[in-house]
Design a protein around this motif. Sequence first.
Motif, PDB file in Angstrom:
ATOM      1  N   VAL A   1      12.523   1.394 -13.134  1.00 47.22           N
ATOM      2  CA  VAL A   1      13.231   0.586 -12.131  1.00 47.22           C
ATOM      3  C   VAL A   1      14.247  -0.302 -12.835  1.00 47.22           C
ATOM      4  O   VAL A   1      13.958  -0.911 -13.871  1.00 47.22           O
ATOM      5  N   ILE A   2      15.458  -0.369 -12.305  1.00 46.71           N
ATOM      6  CA  ILE A   2      16.530  -1.160 -12.895  1.00 46.71           C
ATOM      7  C   ILE A   2      16.824  -2.369 -12.006  1.00 46.71           C
ATOM      8  O   ILE A   2      16.504  -2.380 -10.820  1.00 46.71           O
ATOM      9  N   PRO A   3      17.421  -3.418 -12.583  1.00 50.01           N
ATOM     10  CA  PRO A   3      17.639  -4.651 -11.809  1.00 50.01           C
ATOM     11  C   PRO A   3      18.455  -4.462 -10.541  1.00 50.01           C
ATOM     12  O   PRO A   3      18.224  -5.115  -9.539  1.00 50.01           O
ATOM     13  N   ARG A   4      19.428  -3.555 -10.606  1.00 46.51           N
ATOM     14  CA  ARG A   4      20.272  -3.348  -9.422  1.00 46.51           C
ATOM     15  C   ARG A   4      20.684  -1.886  -9.350  1.00 46.51           C
ATOM     16  O   ARG A   4      21.076  -1.292 -10.354  1.00 46.51           O
ATOM     17  N   ALA A   5      20.590  -1.314  -8.171  1.00 46.61           N
ATOM     18  CA  ALA A   5      21.084   0.039  -7.930  1.00 46.61           C
ATOM     19  C   ALA A   5      21.642   0.071  -6.517  1.00 46.61           C
ATOM     20  O   ALA A   5      20.952  -0.273  -5.566  1.00 46.61           O
ATOM     21  N   ASP A   6      22.899   0.486  -6.389  1.00 45.90           N
ATOM     22  CA  ASP A   6      23.537   0.515  -5.076  1.00 45.90           C
ATOM     23  C   ASP A   6      23.229   1.784  -4.296  1.00 45.90           C
ATOM     24  O   ASP A   6      23.534   1.873  -3.116  1.00 45.90           O
ATOM     25  N   SER A   7      22.651   2.772  -4.965  1.00 49.62           N
ATOM     26  CA  SER A   7      22.286   4.014  -4.298  1.00 49.62           C
ATOM     27  C   SER A   7      21.211   4.707  -5.110  1.00 49.62           C
ATOM     28  O   SER A   7      21.016   4.406  -6.297  1.00 49.62           O
TER      29      SER A   7
ATOM     30  N   ASP B   1       0.826  -1.208   0.000  1.00 48.86           N
ATOM     31  CA  ASP B   1       0.000   0.000   0.000  1.00 48.86           C
ATOM     32  C   ASP B   1       0.860   1.257   0.000  1.00 48.86           C
ATOM     33  O   ASP B   1       0.549   2.241  -0.696  1.00 48.86           O
ATOM     34  N   VAL B   2       1.927   1.248   0.766  1.00 50.20           N
ATOM     35  CA  VAL B   2       2.817   2.413   0.841  1.00 50.20           C
ATOM     36  C   VAL B   2       3.360   2.755  -0.548  1.00 50.20           C
ATOM     37  O   VAL B   2       3.363   3.921  -0.972  1.00 50.20           O
ATOM     38  N   LEU B   3       3.815   1.738  -1.284  1.00 55.63           N
ATOM     39  CA  LEU B   3       4.398   1.983  -2.603  1.00 55.63           C
ATOM     40  C   LEU B   3       3.344   2.373  -3.628  1.00 55.63           C
ATOM     41  O   LEU B   3       3.567   3.262  -4.467  1.00 55.63           O
TER      42      LEU B   3
ATOM     43  N   VAL C   1      12.543   6.246  -6.422  1.00 52.38           N
ATOM     44  CA  VAL C   1      13.598   5.789  -5.526  1.00 52.38           C
ATOM     45  C   VAL C   1      13.034   4.904  -4.414  1.00 52.38           C
ATOM     46  O   VAL C   1      13.708   3.962  -3.959  1.00 52.38           O
ATOM     47  N   MET C   2      11.808   5.176  -3.974  1.00 46.44           N
ATOM     48  CA  MET C   2      11.194   4.315  -2.967  1.00 46.44           C
ATOM     49  C   MET C   2      10.955   2.909  -3.520  1.00 46.44           C
ATOM     50  O   MET C   2      11.285   1.899  -2.879  1.00 46.44           O
ATOM     51  N   VAL C   3      10.391   2.847  -4.725  1.00 46.66           N
ATOM     52  CA  VAL C   3      10.107   1.547  -5.330  1.00 46.66           C
ATOM     53  C   VAL C   3      11.402   0.803  -5.641  1.00 46.66           C
ATOM     54  O   VAL C   3      11.519  -0.401  -5.396  1.00 46.66           O
ATOM     55  N   GLN C   4      12.393   1.527  -6.194  1.00 45.40           N
ATOM     56  CA  GLN C   4      13.670   0.897  -6.526  1.00 45.40           C
ATOM     57  C   GLN C   4      14.302   0.250  -5.298  1.00 45.40           C
ATOM     58  O   GLN C   4      14.817  -0.871  -5.364  1.00 45.40           O
ATOM     59  N   CYS C   5      14.251   0.946  -4.166  1.00 45.96           N
ATOM     60  CA  CYS C   5      14.842   0.417  -2.934  1.00 45.96           C
ATOM     61  C   CYS C   5      14.161  -0.880  -2.518  1.00 45.96           C
ATOM     62  O   CYS C   5      14.816  -1.877  -2.216  1.00 45.96           O
TER      63      CYS C   5
END
Length: 278
Positions: free
Chosen positions: A170-176, A119-121, A135-139
């Motif tokens: 959204v990308i498969p991997r993001a470190d930041s 729900d938050v996302l 950025v919220m979804v990506q995390c």
Amino acid sequence: MNIANFLGSRGGPASTADLGRAGFNRYRIGLAVAEGTIVRIRRGYYALPRETSVFRTAREAGGLLTCVSAAPGYGLWTLVPASKLHLCVGHRTVPPGWVTHGRCRHPRHPWLPLAGLADVLIHALRCLPELQALVMVQCAVGRGDISLAFLRGKLGGNRNARARSVLDLVIPRADSLLEVLANTTFVRAGLRVRRHVQIPGVGEVDFLVEDCVIVETDGESHLEPRQVKKDRGRNNASLVGGYLVLRFGYDLVVHHPEQMLAQVLELLEQRRRGAFQP
């Protein structure tokens, strides 16, 4: 453990039922209230006397934090802190300036007054500016807390087209979060981008743009002396290996992405004109 310590360990107010499951009966709760150790903030809910957290505010309002207000509770990336309180409160009225969201349809947080992560996302995707929601979804997706397929399945219909477009970023991997924002800027500019590329003698780089320009996005850790020394060595090795290098910090990536992009494009143009040829 006494009741005050229990409330402190949970990060906020608790219900009578929660206290009961922890072994505190009604007599002990009443005694703690009489002694001033805890206070009753509304029927069935108790908190520490001087607590001023958003969790207490949510309990007092009889609602659940959601959208960007719930991001810290789930450890999600955010670009800016919540300037207004975002709540799910059903049909209750809320003070002016608060943001209310629709009903929560997924399991809530087990003890904190937080809407469920799904729900938050979903609320963030419908409510926030594009990059703040991204950025919220990506995390959450990057940690494996939720899947893109699940979110897409919850966002059907024309009214959710904008929300689905955010999911496409959204990308498969993001470190930041810097990597997420930089990638969005480069892709939208039509650049050919490869992420997390292993360069011989250099190691893994954040981006390789047009197969010739290495772009690194530097957070606060890159200001530490040991990291500065390491980055200097990586820069030198990159240039010796035939690559051009640009490094961008938080301010440019987040607040001035157009300046970051302009520098990348200018470097590519100079290379095209032969500026870096023997």
